[in-house]
Design a protein around this motif. Structure first.
Motif, PDB file in Angstrom:
ATOM      1  N   GLN A  88       4.262   7.907 -13.237  1.00 23.95           N
ATOM      2  CA  GLN A  88       4.890   6.821 -12.480  1.00 23.95           C
ATOM      3  C   GLN A  88       6.398   6.906 -12.624  1.00 23.95           C
ATOM      4  O   GLN A  88       6.923   7.114 -13.699  1.00 23.95           O
ATOM      5  CB  GLN A  88       4.394   5.482 -13.018  1.00 23.95           C
ATOM      6  CG  GLN A  88       5.026   4.303 -12.322  1.00 23.95           C
ATOM      7  CD  GLN A  88       4.480   2.996 -12.877  1.00 23.95           C
ATOM      8  OE1 GLN A  88       3.366   2.930 -13.337  1.00 23.95           O
ATOM      9  NE2 GLN A  88       5.282   1.974 -12.832  1.00 23.95           N
ATOM     10  N   ILE A  90      -0.100  -2.581 -10.885  1.00 23.51           N
ATOM     11  CA  ILE A  90      -0.689  -1.395 -10.261  1.00 23.51           C
ATOM     12  C   ILE A  90      -2.176  -1.338 -10.588  1.00 23.51           C
ATOM     13  O   ILE A  90      -2.573  -1.440 -11.744  1.00 23.51           O
ATOM     14  CB  ILE A  90       0.021  -0.123 -10.766  1.00 23.51           C
ATOM     15  CG1 ILE A  90       1.499  -0.190 -10.398  1.00 23.51           C
ATOM     16  CG2 ILE A  90      -0.645   1.127 -10.205  1.00 23.51           C
ATOM     17  CD1 ILE A  90       2.331   0.899 -11.014  1.00 23.51           C
ATOM     18  N   THR A 114       0.856  -1.183   0.000  1.00 23.14           N
ATOM     19  CA  THR A 114       0.000   0.000   0.000  1.00 23.14           C
ATOM     20  C   THR A 114       0.887   1.227   0.000  1.00 23.14           C
ATOM     21  O   THR A 114       1.893   1.265   0.700  1.00 23.14           O
ATOM     22  CB  THR A 114      -0.908   0.002   1.248  1.00 23.14           C
ATOM     23  OG1 THR A 114      -1.657  -1.221   1.269  1.00 23.14           O
ATOM     24  CG2 THR A 114      -1.857   1.175   1.225  1.00 23.14           C
ATOM     25  N   THR A 115       0.510   2.217  -0.778  1.00 22.05           N
ATOM     26  CA  THR A 115       1.302   3.439  -0.841  1.00 22.05           C
ATOM     27  C   THR A 115       0.987   4.359   0.326  1.00 22.05           C
ATOM     28  O   THR A 115      -0.086   4.302   0.918  1.00 22.05           O
ATOM     29  CB  THR A 115       1.042   4.200  -2.145  1.00 22.05           C
ATOM     30  OG1 THR A 115      -0.337   4.544  -2.220  1.00 22.05           O
ATOM     31  CG2 THR A 115       1.417   3.358  -3.351  1.00 22.05           C
ATOM     32  N   ASP A 116       1.948   5.238   0.622  1.00 26.77           N
ATOM     33  CA  ASP A 116       1.703   6.264   1.625  1.00 26.77           C
ATOM     34  C   ASP A 116       1.043   7.470   0.952  1.00 26.77           C
ATOM     35  O   ASP A 116       0.682   7.417  -0.226  1.00 26.77           O
ATOM     36  CB  ASP A 116       2.999   6.650   2.356  1.00 26.77           C
ATOM     37  CG  ASP A 116       4.035   7.293   1.461  1.00 26.77           C
ATOM     38  OD1 ASP A 116       3.708   7.740   0.333  1.00 26.77           O
ATOM     39  OD2 ASP A 116       5.204   7.359   1.884  1.00 26.77           O
ATOM     40  N   ASN A 123       2.230  10.055  -0.232  1.00 29.81           N
ATOM     41  CA  ASN A 123       3.001  10.554  -1.374  1.00 29.81           C
ATOM     42  C   ASN A 123       3.086   9.557  -2.519  1.00 29.81           C
ATOM     43  O   ASN A 123       3.729   9.820  -3.529  1.00 29.81           O
ATOM     44  CB  ASN A 123       4.420  10.923  -0.925  1.00 29.81           C
ATOM     45  CG  ASN A 123       4.419  12.064   0.053  1.00 29.81           C
ATOM     46  OD1 ASN A 123       3.731  13.055  -0.136  1.00 29.81           O
ATOM     47  ND2 ASN A 123       5.166  11.907   1.125  1.00 29.81           N
ATOM     48  N   GLY A 124       2.487   8.388  -2.358  1.00 31.15           N
ATOM     49  CA  GLY A 124       2.517   7.375  -3.406  1.00 31.15           C
ATOM     50  C   GLY A 124       3.708   6.444  -3.325  1.00 31.15           C
ATOM     51  O   GLY A 124       3.901   5.597  -4.177  1.00 31.15           O
ATOM     52  N   ALA A 125       4.516   6.574  -2.287  1.00 27.65           N
ATOM     53  CA  ALA A 125       5.701   5.717  -2.136  1.00 27.65           C
ATOM     54  C   ALA A 125       5.309   4.413  -1.432  1.00 27.65           C
ATOM     55  O   ALA A 125       4.381   4.371  -0.634  1.00 27.65           O
ATOM     56  CB  ALA A 125       6.769   6.435  -1.330  1.00 27.65           C
ATOM     57  N   TYR A 126       6.031   3.349  -1.762  1.00 34.17           N
ATOM     58  CA  TYR A 126       5.812   2.074  -1.088  1.00 34.17           C
ATOM     59  C   TYR A 126       7.148   1.372  -0.902  1.00 34.17           C
ATOM     60  O   TYR A 126       8.127   1.670  -1.571  1.00 34.17           O
ATOM     61  CB  TYR A 126       4.849   1.169  -1.872  1.00 34.17           C
ATOM     62  CG  TYR A 126       5.355   0.762  -3.242  1.00 34.17           C
ATOM     63  CD1 TYR A 126       6.130  -0.374  -3.400  1.00 34.17           C
ATOM     64  CD2 TYR A 126       5.058   1.521  -4.367  1.00 34.17           C
ATOM     65  CE1 TYR A 126       6.602  -0.758  -4.645  1.00 34.17           C
ATOM     66  CE2 TYR A 126       5.528   1.140  -5.619  1.00 34.17           C
ATOM     67  CZ  TYR A 126       6.285   0.015  -5.754  1.00 34.17           C
ATOM     68  OH  TYR A 126       6.746  -0.355  -6.987  1.00 34.17           O
ATOM     69  N   THR A 127       7.160   0.440   0.018  1.00 33.12           N
ATOM     70  CA  THR A 127       8.349  -0.362   0.288  1.00 33.12           C
ATOM     71  C   THR A 127       7.938  -1.822   0.252  1.00 33.12           C
ATOM     72  O   THR A 127       6.912  -2.195   0.805  1.00 33.12           O
ATOM     73  CB  THR A 127       8.942  -0.027   1.664  1.00 33.12           C
ATOM     74  OG1 THR A 127       9.270   1.356   1.695  1.00 33.12           O
ATOM     75  CG2 THR A 127      10.185  -0.841   1.948  1.00 33.12           C
ATOM     76  N   GLN A 139      -2.938  11.584 -11.286  1.00 33.85           N
ATOM     77  CA  GLN A 139      -1.920  10.806 -10.607  1.00 33.85           C
ATOM     78  C   GLN A 139      -1.325   9.693 -11.468  1.00 33.85           C
ATOM     79  O   GLN A 139      -0.682   8.802 -10.957  1.00 33.85           O
ATOM     80  CB  GLN A 139      -2.489  10.180  -9.334  1.00 33.85           C
ATOM     81  CG  GLN A 139      -2.831  11.186  -8.269  1.00 33.85           C
ATOM     82  CD  GLN A 139      -3.426  10.513  -7.057  1.00 33.85           C
ATOM     83  OE1 GLN A 139      -4.250   9.632  -7.175  1.00 33.85           O
ATOM     84  NE2 GLN A 139      -3.005  10.942  -5.897  1.00 33.85           N
TER      85      GLN A 139
END
Length: 53
Positions: A46, A34, A13-15, A17-21, A43
């Protein structure tokens, strides 16, 4: 969803800001799928980063 070369899959799941780990255990290629239906129209930009082990 991220799937490694061995077929191991994990959902991320992204945060805000759209970042994920994600931790990809198997060496080699991984596929990122995605769900674009969850994006707002503006948005769709990518940025892809890959890291070799």
């Amino acid at each position: 969803m991220i799937t490694d070369e061995d077929g191991n899959a994990q959902t991320v799941t992204t945060d805000a800001n759209g970042a994920y780990t994600a931790i990809v255990v198997a060496a080699g290629d991984a596929t990122v799928d995605i769900d674009e239906t969850t994006f707002q129209q503006e948005q769709f930009k990518q940025k892809e980063q890959t890291q070799q082990r």
